[in-house]
Design a protein around this motif. Structure first.
Motif, PDB file in Angstrom:
ATOM      1  N   ILE A  92      46.957  35.133  43.993  1.00 36.88           N
ATOM      2  CA  ILE A  92      45.899  34.119  44.044  1.00 36.88           C
ATOM      3  C   ILE A  92      46.472  32.808  44.587  1.00 36.88           C
ATOM      4  CG2 ILE A  92      44.204  32.798  42.738  1.00 36.88           C
ATOM      5  CD1 ILE A  92      43.601  35.787  42.929  1.00 36.88           C
ATOM      6  N   GLY A  93      45.822  32.271  45.603  1.00 31.22           N
ATOM      7  CA  GLY A  93      46.292  31.053  46.240  1.00 31.22           C
ATOM      8  C   GLY A  93      47.290  31.294  47.352  1.00 31.22           C
ATOM      9  N   ALA A  94      47.693  32.552  47.532  1.00 36.50           N
ATOM     10  CA  ALA A  94      48.696  32.882  48.541  1.00 36.50           C
ATOM     11  C   ALA A  94      48.044  33.217  49.882  1.00 36.50           C
ATOM     12  CB  ALA A  94      49.546  34.061  48.073  1.00 36.50           C
ATOM     13  N   THR A  95      48.804  33.003  50.947  1.00 38.84           N
ATOM     14  CA  THR A  95      48.354  33.308  52.306  1.00 38.84           C
ATOM     15  C   THR A  95      49.277  34.349  52.917  1.00 38.84           C
ATOM     16  OG1 THR A  95      47.454  31.087  52.646  1.00 38.84           O
ATOM     17  CG2 THR A  95      47.962  32.377  54.623  1.00 38.84           C
ATOM     18  N   ILE A  96      48.679  35.326  53.588  1.00 39.73           N
ATOM     19  CA  ILE A  96      49.438  36.364  54.267  1.00 39.73           C
ATOM     20  C   ILE A  96      49.083  36.359  55.746  1.00 39.73           C
ATOM     21  CG2 ILE A  96      47.699  38.128  53.748  1.00 39.73           C
ATOM     22  CD1 ILE A  96      49.886  40.209  53.708  1.00 39.73           C
ATOM     23  N   HIS A  97      50.065  36.693  56.572  1.00 42.19           N
ATOM     24  CA  HIS A  97      49.859  36.880  58.003  1.00 42.19           C
ATOM     25  C   HIS A  97      50.189  38.337  58.332  1.00 42.19           C
ATOM     26  CE1 HIS A  97      49.488  32.541  58.665  1.00 42.19           C
ATOM     27  NE2 HIS A  97      50.485  32.421  57.805  1.00 42.19           N
ATOM     28  N   ALA A  98      49.345  38.970  59.116  1.00 45.33           N
ATOM     29  CA  ALA A  98      49.567  40.370  59.483  1.00 45.33           C
ATOM     30  C   ALA A  98      48.944  40.628  60.846  1.00 45.33           C
ATOM     31  CB  ALA A  98      48.967  41.302  58.439  1.00 45.33           C
ATOM     32  N   ASP A 116      40.848  32.710  43.620  1.00 47.74           N
ATOM     33  CA  ASP A 116      40.248  33.157  42.368  1.00 47.74           C
ATOM     34  C   ASP A 116      38.782  33.467  42.662  1.00 47.74           C
ATOM     35  OD1 ASP A 116      38.893  33.241  39.853  1.00 47.74           O
ATOM     36  OD2 ASP A 116      40.451  31.990  38.963  1.00 47.74           O
ATOM     37  N   PRO A 117      38.295  34.659  42.302  1.00 47.72           N
ATOM     38  CA  PRO A 117      36.890  34.989  42.602  1.00 47.72           C
ATOM     39  C   PRO A 117      35.887  34.039  41.968  1.00 47.72           C
ATOM     40  CG  PRO A 117      37.889  36.650  41.182  1.00 47.72           C
ATOM     41  CD  PRO A 117      38.996  35.789  41.686  1.00 47.72           C
ATOM     42  N   ALA A 118      36.291  33.339  40.893  1.00 45.32           N
ATOM     43  CA  ALA A 118      35.388  32.375  40.266  1.00 45.32           C
ATOM     44  C   ALA A 118      35.127  31.177  41.170  1.00 45.32           C
ATOM     45  CB  ALA A 118      35.965  31.899  38.934  1.00 45.32           C
ATOM     46  N   ASP A 119      35.885  31.060  42.261  1.00 48.09           N
ATOM     47  CA  ASP A 119      35.644  29.976  43.214  1.00 48.09           C
ATOM     48  C   ASP A 119      34.345  30.168  43.987  1.00 48.09           C
ATOM     49  OD1 ASP A 119      38.025  28.862  42.474  1.00 48.09           O
ATOM     50  OD2 ASP A 119      39.132  29.458  44.266  1.00 48.09           O
ATOM     51  N   ILE A 120      33.834  31.422  44.031  1.00 49.31           N
ATOM     52  CA  ILE A 120      32.623  31.673  44.816  1.00 49.31           C
ATOM     53  C   ILE A 120      31.557  32.429  44.024  1.00 49.31           C
ATOM     54  CG2 ILE A 120      33.413  33.844  45.868  1.00 49.31           C
ATOM     55  CD1 ILE A 120      32.111  32.719  48.518  1.00 49.31           C
ATOM     56  N   PHE A 121      31.962  33.309  43.095  1.00 54.77           N
ATOM     57  CA  PHE A 121      30.992  33.995  42.256  1.00 54.77           C
ATOM     58  C   PHE A 121      30.604  33.086  41.085  1.00 54.77           C
ATOM     59  CE2 PHE A 121      33.214  37.494  44.318  1.00 54.77           C
ATOM     60  CZ  PHE A 121      32.176  38.361  44.641  1.00 54.77           C
ATOM     61  N   ASP A 122      29.403  33.284  40.551  1.00 54.07           N
ATOM     62  CA  ASP A 122      28.993  32.571  39.349  1.00 54.07           C
ATOM     63  C   ASP A 122      29.933  32.979  38.212  1.00 54.07           C
ATOM     64  OD1 ASP A 122      27.423  32.586  36.653  1.00 54.07           O
ATOM     65  OD2 ASP A 122      26.283  31.222  37.930  1.00 54.07           O
ATOM     66  N   SER A 123      30.604  32.020  37.602  1.00 52.38           N
ATOM     67  CA  SER A 123      31.644  32.334  36.620  1.00 52.38           C
ATOM     68  C   SER A 123      31.092  33.057  35.391  1.00 52.38           C
ATOM     69  CB  SER A 123      32.372  31.052  36.193  1.00 52.38           C
ATOM     70  OG  SER A 123      31.470  30.122  35.612  1.00 52.38           O
ATOM     71  N   VAL A 124      29.884  32.730  34.970  1.00 49.64           N
ATOM     72  CA  VAL A 124      29.291  33.390  33.808  1.00 49.64           C
ATOM     73  C   VAL A 124      28.971  34.847  34.136  1.00 49.64           C
ATOM     74  CG1 VAL A 124      27.323  33.431  32.233  1.00 49.64           C
ATOM     75  CG2 VAL A 124      28.368  31.246  32.885  1.00 49.64           C
ATOM     76  N   ILE A 125      28.358  35.070  35.293  1.00 49.14           N
ATOM     77  CA  ILE A 125      28.022  36.439  35.709  1.00 49.14           C
ATOM     78  C   ILE A 125      29.295  37.258  35.916  1.00 49.14           C
ATOM     79  CG2 ILE A 125      26.950  37.816  37.536  1.00 49.14           C
ATOM     80  CD1 ILE A 125      24.986  35.522  37.973  1.00 49.14           C
ATOM     81  N   LEU A 126      30.318  36.631  36.487  1.00 45.57           N
ATOM     82  CA  LEU A 126      31.589  37.314  36.718  1.00 45.57           C
ATOM     83  C   LEU A 126      32.235  37.721  35.400  1.00 45.57           C
ATOM     84  CD1 LEU A 126      33.824  38.134  38.758  1.00 45.57           C
ATOM     85  CD2 LEU A 126      34.772  35.833  38.471  1.00 45.57           C
TER      86      LEU A 126
END
Length: 233
Positions: A92-98, A116-126
């Protein structure tokens, strides 16, 4: 540069539906968003795998050989993780190049930053989806392509989004993969062609089908979480 509010709104609009075990409007296929972005979806069944294994995989792979285990044909080269990635612990928070290809579509470099998926999904629903067993892993990243793909001040690629949502089942797990691509050219005459979407569908189905054949044994042999493999005799 930053993503437009309209682009962010379109991606967020129905994203929480992916956390439900009920069928969604598009389980596999491609469609155009109102602004011209390409939405690509693929559904896989990963036999004998669990969400915890796929989540762990993103903390494990770090070489071109690992990438080729994932897809021996389309995965060309691992370009490295940044310092936010910690082996067997965190992505989480990491960047990869491929560098990857999509079948007959020539290889291209990709930049992927995980969130973190809570950055875009509704945290309560998640949270409730995890509690109900509706999901067992949710992987969210921002993604861009090309040698010098534009990023914002946080290092997030501006061209698209990637989601992998896992639900455990008795025979293994179901994986929903959804991509929203082409934000940078959405409102132009150079939108991503459908060919990219269909190529990504094939790639996504193949890479996780390949991975499912190796992931359980790899997980039990290499993970540091103390999980013990099942006795097969």
């Amino acid at each position: 540069m930053e993503l437009t509010i309209e682009t962010e709104k379109l991606v967020r609009e129905n994203i929480n539906a992916l956390l439900s075990p009920k069928p969604v409007r598009m389980e596999a296929g491609i469609q155009r968003l109102e602004n011209g972005m390409l939405h690509v979806a693929m559904r896989n069944v990963l036999h004998d795998c669990k969400g915890k294994m796929l989540d762990w995989w993103f903390t494990y792979f770090e070489t071109t050989a690992d990438l080729k285990l994932w897809h021996p044909l389309d995965h060309v080269a691992h370009g490295g993780w940044d310092s936010q990635w910690i082996k067997n612990e965190n992505y989480i928070g990491a960047t990869i190049h491929a560098t990857e290809s999509l079948g007959n579509i020539p290889p291209v470099s990709a930049t992927i930053k995980f969130h973190d998926p809570a950055d875009i999904f509704d945290s309560v629903i998640l949270h409730q989806a995890y509690a109900n067993g509706d999901v067992s892993a949710v992987i969210y990243a921002r993604i861009g392509f090309g040698e010098n793909t534009p990023v914002d001040i946080n290092g997030d690629p501006l061209d698209g989004y990637m989601f992998h949502i896992v639900r455990d089942m008795s025979q293994g797990c179901v994986l929903r993969s959804h991509f929203f691509l082409g934000a940078l050219t959405a409102d132009s005459d150079h939108q991503l062609p459908d060919e990219i979407g269909f190529g990504l569908m094939e790639h996504c189905y193949s890479e996780f089908t390949y991975l499912a054949q190796a992931l359980p044994s790899l997980y039990y042999a290499e993970n540091k979480n103390g999980d013990k493999p099942p006795l097969l005799w």
